[in-house]
Design a protein around this motif. Structure first.
Motif, short mmCIF file in Angstrom:
data_model
loop_
_atom_site.label_atom_id
_atom_site.label_comp_id
_atom_site.label_asym_id
_atom_site.label_seq_id
_atom_site.Cartn_x
_atom_site.Cartn_y
_atom_site.Cartn_z
N ALA A 105 0.83 -1.21 0.00
CA ALA A 105 0.00 0.00 0.00
C ALA A 105 0.87 1.26 0.00
O ALA A 105 0.54 2.25 -0.68
N ILE A 106 1.97 1.23 0.73
CA ILE A 106 2.86 2.39 0.76
C ILE A 106 3.50 2.59 -0.61
O ILE A 106 3.62 3.72 -1.09
N CYS A 107 3.88 1.50 -1.27
CA CYS A 107 4.46 1.61 -2.61
C CYS A 107 3.45 2.21 -3.58
O CYS A 107 3.79 3.09 -4.39
N ARG A 108 2.21 1.76 -3.51
CA ARG A 108 1.16 2.33 -4.37
C ARG A 108 0.97 3.82 -4.08
O ARG A 108 0.84 4.63 -5.00
N GLU A 109 0.95 4.18 -2.80
CA GLU A 109 0.78 5.58 -2.40
C GLU A 109 1.93 6.44 -2.92
O GLU A 109 1.71 7.55 -3.41
N MET A 110 3.14 5.95 -2.84
CA MET A 110 4.29 6.72 -3.32
C MET A 110 4.22 6.89 -4.84
O MET A 110 4.61 7.94 -5.37
N HIS A 111 3.72 5.90 -5.54
CA HIS A 111 3.56 6.02 -6.99
C HIS A 111 2.53 7.11 -7.31
O HIS A 111 2.75 7.93 -8.21
N VAL A 112 1.43 7.13 -6.57
CA VAL A 112 0.42 8.19 -6.76
C VAL A 112 1.05 9.55 -6.47
O VAL A 112 0.83 10.52 -7.21
N ARG A 113 1.84 9.65 -5.40
CA ARG A 113 2.48 10.92 -5.07
C ARG A 113 3.39 11.37 -6.21
O ARG A 113 3.45 12.55 -6.53
N GLY A 114 4.09 10.44 -6.81
CA GLY A 114 4.94 10.78 -7.95
C GLY A 114 4.13 11.31 -9.11
O GLY A 114 4.51 12.30 -9.75
N ARG A 115 2.99 10.68 -9.40
CA ARG A 115 2.12 11.15 -10.49
C ARG A 115 1.57 12.54 -10.18
O ARG A 115 1.50 13.40 -11.06
N MET A 116 1.17 12.76 -8.93
CA MET A 116 0.64 14.07 -8.55
C MET A 116 1.74 15.13 -8.56
O MET A 116 1.49 16.30 -8.88
N LEU A 117 2.95 14.73 -8.23
CA LEU A 117 4.09 15.65 -8.28
C LEU A 117 4.35 16.07 -9.73
O LEU A 117 4.59 17.24 -10.01
N ARG A 118 4.24 15.13 -10.67
CA ARG A 118 4.39 15.46 -12.09
C ARG A 118 3.29 16.45 -12.50
O ARG A 118 3.54 17.44 -13.19
N ARG A 119 2.07 16.19 -12.05
CA ARG A 119 0.97 17.11 -12.36
C ARG A 119 1.25 18.50 -11.80
O ARG A 119 1.01 19.51 -12.47
N TYR A 120 1.73 18.56 -10.56
CA TYR A 120 2.06 19.83 -9.93
C TYR A 120 3.11 20.57 -10.75
O TYR A 120 2.96 21.77 -11.04
N VAL A 121 4.19 19.88 -11.15
CA VAL A 121 5.26 20.52 -11.92
C VAL A 121 4.73 20.98 -13.28
O VAL A 121 5.07 22.07 -13.74
N ASP A 122 3.89 20.17 -13.91
CA ASP A 122 3.30 20.58 -15.18
C ASP A 122 2.43 21.82 -15.03
O ASP A 122 2.37 22.66 -15.92
N GLN A 123 1.76 21.95 -13.88
CA GLN A 123 0.85 23.07 -13.63
C GLN A 123 1.58 24.33 -13.17
O GLN A 123 1.26 25.43 -13.61
#
Length: 161
Positions: free
Chosen positions: A59-77
């Motif tokens: 579950a932590i690995c999945r959460e960190m992957h989501v955080r990475g995706r959201m971090l990419r979204r943040y940087v794109d925004q």
């Protein structure tokens, strides 16, 4: 940015509050918008917050992957806001040659074979050691970077739940 943050109500209303379309890092995104509106944020190191989300390793690995995706979204925004690359330990063109070299070596070292071995070690019920703490950090960082770079979660060696 916003863990246990107090702010004038007007700043929150003017900024639109949390962007609930973010599945993680919505606090970072809101904090950046508040900062852009002129809110001065002061860090108080004595302030303590309990923020627990009990999870197993998968579950932590999945959460960190989501955080990475959201971090990419943040940087794109918002772009790579000041200090973000260092705070999130992202591999960027900036930074010292030592940092870029370390990150390049780590990207090559942490692959599906080494990640799988580290996850097997972390999945065993043993007391914490410095090696286990190091491996935990590196596995979490690898999953975050995979999400940030757009690698699919199912392409990564997931630990058993």
């Amino acid at each position: 940015w916003t863990c246990n943050l107090s702010a004038p109500r007007s700043f929150l209303l003017e900024s639109g509050g949390f962007d609930t379309s973010y599945r993680a890092l919505e606090d970072l995104e809101l904090g950046w918008r508040l900062h852009g509106k002129g809110l001065r944020i002061h860090y108080e190191p004595r302030a303590r917050v309990d923020h627990e989300h009990p999870m197993d390793l998968a579950a932590i690995c999945r959460e960190m992957h989501v955080r990475g995706r959201m971090l990419r979204r943040y940087v794109d925004q918002h772009g790579m806001t000041p200090g973000l690359a260092d705070y999130m330990d992202l591999g960027t063109e900036s930074g010292s040659w030592k940092r870029r070299l370390r990150q390049g070596v780590e990207r090559r070292l942490w692959n599906r074979y080494t990640l799988g071995r580290a996850e097997r070690i972390l999945s065993r019920p043993h007391p914490p050691t410095l090696l286990r703490q190091y491996l935990f950090f590196k596995v979490m960082h690898a999953f975050k970077l995979a999400g940030f770079s757009g690698r699919a979660l199912d392409a990564l060696p997931m630990p058993r739940s």
